[in-house]
Design an enzyme around this catalytic site. Sequence first.
Site, PDB file in Angstrom:
ATOM      1  N   ARG A 157      -1.860  15.257  -8.741  1.00 36.42           N
ATOM      2  CA  ARG A 157      -1.159  15.690  -8.037  1.00 36.42           C
ATOM      3  C   ARG A 157       0.640  14.530  -8.566  1.00 36.42           C
ATOM      4  O   ARG A 157       1.205  15.253  -8.433  1.00 36.42           O
ATOM      5  CB  ARG A 157      -1.181  16.166  -6.318  1.00 36.42           C
ATOM      6  CG  ARG A 157      -2.426  17.194  -6.072  1.00 36.42           C
ATOM      7  CD  ARG A 157      -2.319  16.759  -4.833  1.00 36.42           C
ATOM      8  NE  ARG A 157      -3.596  17.478  -4.776  1.00 36.42           N
ATOM      9  CZ  ARG A 157      -3.767  18.333  -3.364  1.00 36.42           C
ATOM     10  NH1 ARG A 157      -3.472  17.845  -2.108  1.00 36.42           N
ATOM     11  NH2 ARG A 157      -4.636  18.803  -2.943  1.00 36.42           N
TER      12      ARG A 157
ATOM     13  N   ASP B 287       6.198  21.855   9.897  1.00 34.55           N
ATOM     14  CA  ASP B 287       5.344  21.066   9.334  1.00 34.55           C
ATOM     15  C   ASP B 287       6.423  19.968   8.449  1.00 34.55           C
ATOM     16  O   ASP B 287       7.627  19.527   8.746  1.00 34.55           O
ATOM     17  CB  ASP B 287       5.226  22.099   7.463  1.00 34.55           C
ATOM     18  CG  ASP B 287       4.140  21.780   6.972  1.00 34.55           C
ATOM     19  OD1 ASP B 287       2.887  22.247   7.235  1.00 34.55           O
ATOM     20  OD2 ASP B 287       4.131  21.394   5.604  1.00 34.55           O
TER      21      ASP B 287
END
Length: 283
Positions: free
Chosen positions: A32, A140
Site C-alpha cells: 500500500r 470516517d
Amino acid sequence: MTPLDYEYLRKLLRERSGLDLSADKQYLVESRLVPLARRNGLAGIGELVQKVKAGSEALTIDVIEAMTTNETFFFRDKIPFDHLRQAVIPELIQARAAKRSLRIWCAASSTGQEPYSIAMVLKEFATELSGWRVEIIATDISLGVLEKARAGIFSQFEVQRGLPIQLLVRHFRQVGELWQLNADIRAMVQHRQLNLLQDFSHLGTFDLIFCRNVLIYFDQETKLGVFNRLARALEPDGTLALGAAESIVGITEAFKPYPDRRGLYRPNTARDRAGLKLVAAAG
C-alpha cells in the site's frame, strides 16, 4: 523497508488511527505504501518515512488513508438490517413518539454504502416518520472516502454487492456505466470527518449507533476506550450495532447483548454494572 521503518509505521498508525498491525504485516504495508511513495516522487518507503518524521502532515494523512481498510458494501451481513427494519426502527418510533426525533450515527462509514443502506431502510418508514426530525451522521477518518460517499456514485460491481435489484431501480439512476443515488437518499446523510480515537462528545447523543467492522483492527485498550465513549454517546434505551466478527465479551461492561438480535447491544445501566461486579465478587 527496514525493521526500524516498519516499527515506526506501526507505532504511527496505532497512535493516529488505532490500526494495530501485527509484526508480520510488512507485505501489507509495502503493497500500500510503495505506490504512495512513487506518486510522491520518493525512492521507497525509507524515504517516505523520513519525510513523515520531518513533519509532513499531508504525507502522514496519506499514509493513514492508504493503510485504512475501506471494505464495505450495501446491506453488509444482512441480519443487522433485518433487525433494523423489523424491530429497532418500529420500537424507536414508538419510544420517540413524543419528541418526534431520531438520531443515527454510522461510524467508520467508508464510501457510504452502510449509511445509505440505513437511509433506504428509513425511507420505508416515510409515513410513520412524516414530520419527524431524522438525522443520519456518517463519519470516517479518511477525507477521500467521504468525498466519494457524498457523491453517491457507485460502479456496477459496487451496486451488485448486497443491494437488492428493487432498491437499485427505486433509489438509483444510471450515469453511463455508473449508478448514482437519488438526491433524496443522499440528502438524508451528513458526512463528517472524525477519528474514533479522539473525543466525539460534540456529536451529541444518538438513538442508534452503527460501529461495524472497524474495532477488529484495534488493540484491547483502544477498543475499551472507544466502547466507553460510545456508551456515553448512546441514549440509555439506544442500540449499538457491531460487525459479525466483533464482540464486547472480555472488553467492556458498558454494553450487554440484545437477546435474539445477533450483533446488537444496549447500554448497561449503572445498576446493571453494579450487579455484574457483585456476581464477579461472589464467584
